[in-house]
Every structure is written in C-alpha cells, then in structure tokens.
Design a protein around this motif. Structure first.
Motif, short mmCIF file in Angstrom:
data_model
loop_
_atom_site.label_atom_id
_atom_site.label_comp_id
_atom_site.label_asym_id
_atom_site.label_seq_id
_atom_site.Cartn_x
_atom_site.Cartn_y
_atom_site.Cartn_z
N LEU A 248 49.00 86.00 26.53
CA LEU A 248 48.75 84.55 26.61
C LEU A 248 47.26 84.30 26.78
O LEU A 248 46.62 84.87 27.67
CB LEU A 248 49.52 83.96 27.79
N VAL A 249 46.70 83.45 25.91
CA VAL A 249 45.29 83.08 26.02
C VAL A 249 45.18 81.56 26.07
O VAL A 249 45.65 80.87 25.15
CB VAL A 249 44.46 83.61 24.82
N LEU A 250 44.60 81.02 27.13
CA LEU A 250 44.34 79.58 27.22
C LEU A 250 42.91 79.32 26.75
O LEU A 250 41.98 80.01 27.20
CB LEU A 250 44.53 79.08 28.65
N VAL A 251 42.75 78.35 25.85
CA VAL A 251 41.42 78.01 25.35
C VAL A 251 40.99 76.71 26.04
O VAL A 251 41.61 75.66 25.84
CB VAL A 251 41.40 77.85 23.82
N LYS A 252 39.96 76.82 26.83
CA LYS A 252 39.52 75.68 27.64
C LYS A 252 39.08 74.52 26.75
O LYS A 252 38.34 74.72 25.78
CB LYS A 252 38.35 76.15 28.52
N ASN A 253 39.57 73.33 27.09
CA ASN A 253 39.16 72.08 26.43
C ASN A 253 39.53 71.98 24.95
O ASN A 253 38.99 71.14 24.23
CB ASN A 253 37.65 71.82 26.59
N MET A 254 40.46 72.82 24.46
CA MET A 254 40.90 72.69 23.07
C MET A 254 42.08 71.74 22.99
O MET A 254 42.99 71.79 23.82
CB MET A 254 41.29 74.06 22.50
N ASN A 255 42.07 70.88 21.97
CA ASN A 255 43.18 69.94 21.78
C ASN A 255 44.20 70.49 20.76
O ASN A 255 44.12 71.65 20.37
CB ASN A 255 42.67 68.55 21.39
N HIS A 256 45.13 69.64 20.32
CA HIS A 256 46.23 70.12 19.49
C HIS A 256 45.78 70.59 18.11
O HIS A 256 46.41 71.46 17.51
CB HIS A 256 47.30 69.03 19.36
N VAL A 257 44.71 69.98 17.58
CA VAL A 257 44.24 70.41 16.25
C VAL A 257 43.01 71.32 16.35
O VAL A 257 42.12 71.32 15.49
CB VAL A 257 43.97 69.23 15.28
N GLU B 238 60.42 92.14 18.87
CA GLU B 238 59.85 93.37 19.45
C GLU B 238 58.55 93.72 18.74
O GLU B 238 58.32 94.87 18.39
CB GLU B 238 60.86 94.51 19.35
N ILE B 239 57.73 92.71 18.51
CA ILE B 239 56.44 92.94 17.84
C ILE B 239 55.34 92.33 18.71
O ILE B 239 55.63 91.51 19.59
CB ILE B 239 56.41 92.30 16.43
N PRO B 240 54.10 92.74 18.49
CA PRO B 240 53.01 92.13 19.27
C PRO B 240 52.91 90.62 18.98
O PRO B 240 52.92 90.20 17.82
CB PRO B 240 51.76 92.85 18.77
N ILE B 241 52.85 89.83 20.05
CA ILE B 241 52.74 88.38 19.90
C ILE B 241 51.60 87.88 20.80
O ILE B 241 51.52 88.24 21.97
CB ILE B 241 54.05 87.66 20.27
N LEU B 242 50.73 87.07 20.19
CA LEU B 242 49.65 86.42 20.92
C LEU B 242 49.97 84.93 21.01
O LEU B 242 50.21 84.29 19.99
CB LEU B 242 48.32 86.63 20.19
N ILE B 243 50.00 84.41 22.22
CA ILE B 243 50.27 82.98 22.45
C ILE B 243 48.95 82.32 22.81
O ILE B 243 48.30 82.71 23.79
CB ILE B 243 51.28 82.80 23.60
N VAL B 244 48.53 81.34 22.01
CA VAL B 244 47.25 80.65 22.24
C VAL B 244 47.55 79.18 22.52
O VAL B 244 48.32 78.55 21.79
CB VAL B 244 46.31 80.77 21.01
N GLN B 245 46.93 78.63 23.57
CA GLN B 245 47.20 77.25 23.93
C GLN B 245 45.93 76.59 24.46
O GLN B 245 45.23 77.16 25.29
CB GLN B 245 48.30 77.19 25.01
N GLY B 246 45.63 75.40 23.94
CA GLY B 246 44.48 74.63 24.43
C GLY B 246 44.83 73.88 25.71
O GLY B 246 45.96 73.40 25.87
N THR B 247 43.86 73.76 26.60
CA THR B 247 44.12 73.08 27.88
C THR B 247 44.05 71.56 27.77
O THR B 247 44.46 70.85 28.68
CB THR B 247 43.13 73.54 28.97
N ARG B 248 43.53 71.04 26.66
CA ARG B 248 43.46 69.58 26.49
C ARG B 248 44.46 69.07 25.45
O ARG B 248 44.30 67.98 24.90
CB ARG B 248 42.05 69.16 26.07
N ASP B 249 45.46 69.86 25.17
CA ASP B 249 46.48 69.46 24.20
C ASP B 249 47.45 68.51 24.90
O ASP B 249 48.01 68.86 25.94
CB ASP B 249 47.22 70.73 23.75
N ILE B 250 47.64 67.29 24.35
CA ILE B 250 48.60 66.37 24.99
C ILE B 250 49.94 66.35 24.26
O ILE B 250 50.88 65.71 24.69
CB ILE B 250 48.05 64.92 25.10
#
Length: 271
Positions: A256-265, A225-237
């Motif tokens: 939820l925030v998608l980061v365009k063209n970001m990979n896993h690292v 029950e706390i603020p959570i930000l979910i960040v995910q790259g669109t080029r993560d395989i």
C-alpha cells in the motif's frame, strides 16, 4: 480507417471482441525489448485512451503512460467502449453488464501475452478499472496488478458515501436515492427513483449497475496470488484512504502506498 489526429502517434492496435472492435495505442520505451508491458484500464465513464471524456480533458492516462515508458515499461492504453474510436457494440444498452469491461481487459491481456516484444504483463487499473483488473486476473494469467484509487467496497456503498456528501443539504432527495440504491443492490430494478438523478438511475443502465454492485473488491483481491500494489491519493474525495486500507486487509501481501495531496485524477492539489 480514419488517420489519427496526431501525426506522430503510433499506429492503432485493435482488439476484435465478439461484438465490436476496440482501438488503442502501445507506447514503447527506448532501447531493445522484450519489455514488461502494462495494460491501463481507465475509470468509470467514456474515457478514451488518453483519459479524456468529451467534456473533461486531463490527459491523465497519456501522462501516466509517458511516465511509465521513461521507466522502461511498454504501455497499452485503449479507448473504452463508447469512447474515442471504440464503438459500444451492437447490443442494446439495456443488456450491457460490468463483466463486458472485464472481457475487454482479458482480451487485451491475451493479445499482449502472444506478442514477442513483451516479457511480463501487468494491469494497472484506475478507479473502476481497479476492480476490472482484479476480475480479469482471475481469468487470465497476469504477472502483477497496480490498483490506483480503487474502491474497497461494492459500488452501492461507494455511491451512498458520495451522494450522502453531495446531497447533505437535500435530505429528502438523498433518502430517495439511498432507497433506490438499496433496491438495485438487492438485484431489483427500480421504477421509483429521483428524477433529478436520471443520469445515474436511468432504466437503461440499471442492469449494468446491478451487475457492478455484485462485486465486493475485498473478496476479489483475496482470491489473487500475484504481486499487487495499491496506490491511493490522500486528497481523493471520490475514493477514500479507507478504501485502500480495506483492499490491503483483503490481501496481506499487497503493498500500500499513499500519495500525499493527490486527488482522484492523479493531480497534486492543495485543498
């Protein structure tokens, strides 16, 4: 106490756990505190406080911390057990469990909570660290969580997706691996696993894998029950956009925030 290689690096901070001492670095922003502080929990594998492994140097955690301190956040990043200056501990590898990583994160948060230099405490978990962060927040007061490239499925399902992709051209090896993963997910150790995948299925790490597979990140996030930000790259395989969307479904209040063209690292890439 060996002196750090970088002469300008801040002195080590230490966390005494029940079986070992963990070492880390606190990066402080400019100006006077108290500062909000972010504990960074790294992904799987023996990552040191900069985000590097012996054969893999990217400095991804060091760079992430630098970006956060520029924005006015203090950051604690640490050598994970078995990397950098942090010893694995005396317990035999066979007894190692996923919750040990959670215990470590809880210990660091408790230490930061007592430190007058800091106002609020957040955990930023990358990849495997996302689940560690969420489990830690069930046990110790945390003001916010940032999940970067965190799986939205239990790790057995993630492994099946990853190996299915990597072993497409080797169906026998793939099916053998899948059978072994299913056994582990059911809580059973396996003697019959593909020799080619010894690093994954070695008997000494099976107890750890079984303990990791027990956790469903979507069920865990739903308890918070706390603020959570979910960040995910669109080029993560390794972890997919669907994983981030599953986490968001688990907790409607999460952002939820998608980061365009970001990979896993956390690199921007074109392919």
């Amino acid at each position: 106490e060996p002196s750090p290689v970088d002469k300008n690096a801040p002195p080590d901070v230490q966390l005494q756990t029940k079986d070992t001492t963990l070492y880390g670095t606190i990066d402080l922003p400019a100006g006077d505190g108290p500062f909000p502080v972010v504990l960074i929990v790294s992904g799987s594998g023996p990552n040191d406080r900069d985000g590097n492994q012996v054969t893999l140097k990217s400095d991804y955690l060091k760079k992430l911390a630098a970006g956060l301190t520029e924005q006015g956040f203090a950051v604690l990043r640490y050598d994970k057990r078995g990397s950098g200056k942090s010893e694995v501990g005396d317990a035999p590898l066979e007894t190692f469990r996923f919750d040990t990583f959670v215990d470590d994160a809880v210990g660091w948060v408790s230490m930061l909570r007592k430190d007058k230099r800091f106002s609020s405490v957040a955990i930023l978990g990358h990849s495997q660290g996302s689940l560690v962060a969420m489990l830690a927040a069930q046990r110790v007061p945390v003001d916010a969580i940032v999940s970067i490239a965190g799986a939205g499925r239990s790790i057995d399902k993630v492994l099946i997706t990853q190996l299915g992709e990597q072993l497409k051209s080797m169906p026998e090896l793939r099916d053998h691996a899948f059978a072994a993963i299913e056994e582990l997910a059911a809580g059973q150790t396996v003697q019959d696993y593909p020799e080619k995948l010894e690093a994954l299925f070695n008997p000494s790490v099976q107890g750890f894998l079984i303990s990791w597979m027990q956790h469903d990140p979507v069920k865990v996030i739903a308890t918070l029950e706390i603020p959570i930000l979910i960040v995910q790259g669109t080029r993560d395989i390794q972890v997919l956009v669907e994983d981030a969307e599953a986490l968001k479904k688990g907790l409607a209040t999460a952002e939820l925030v998608l980061v365009k063209n970001m990979n896993h690292v956390l690199r921007h890439i074109a392919t």
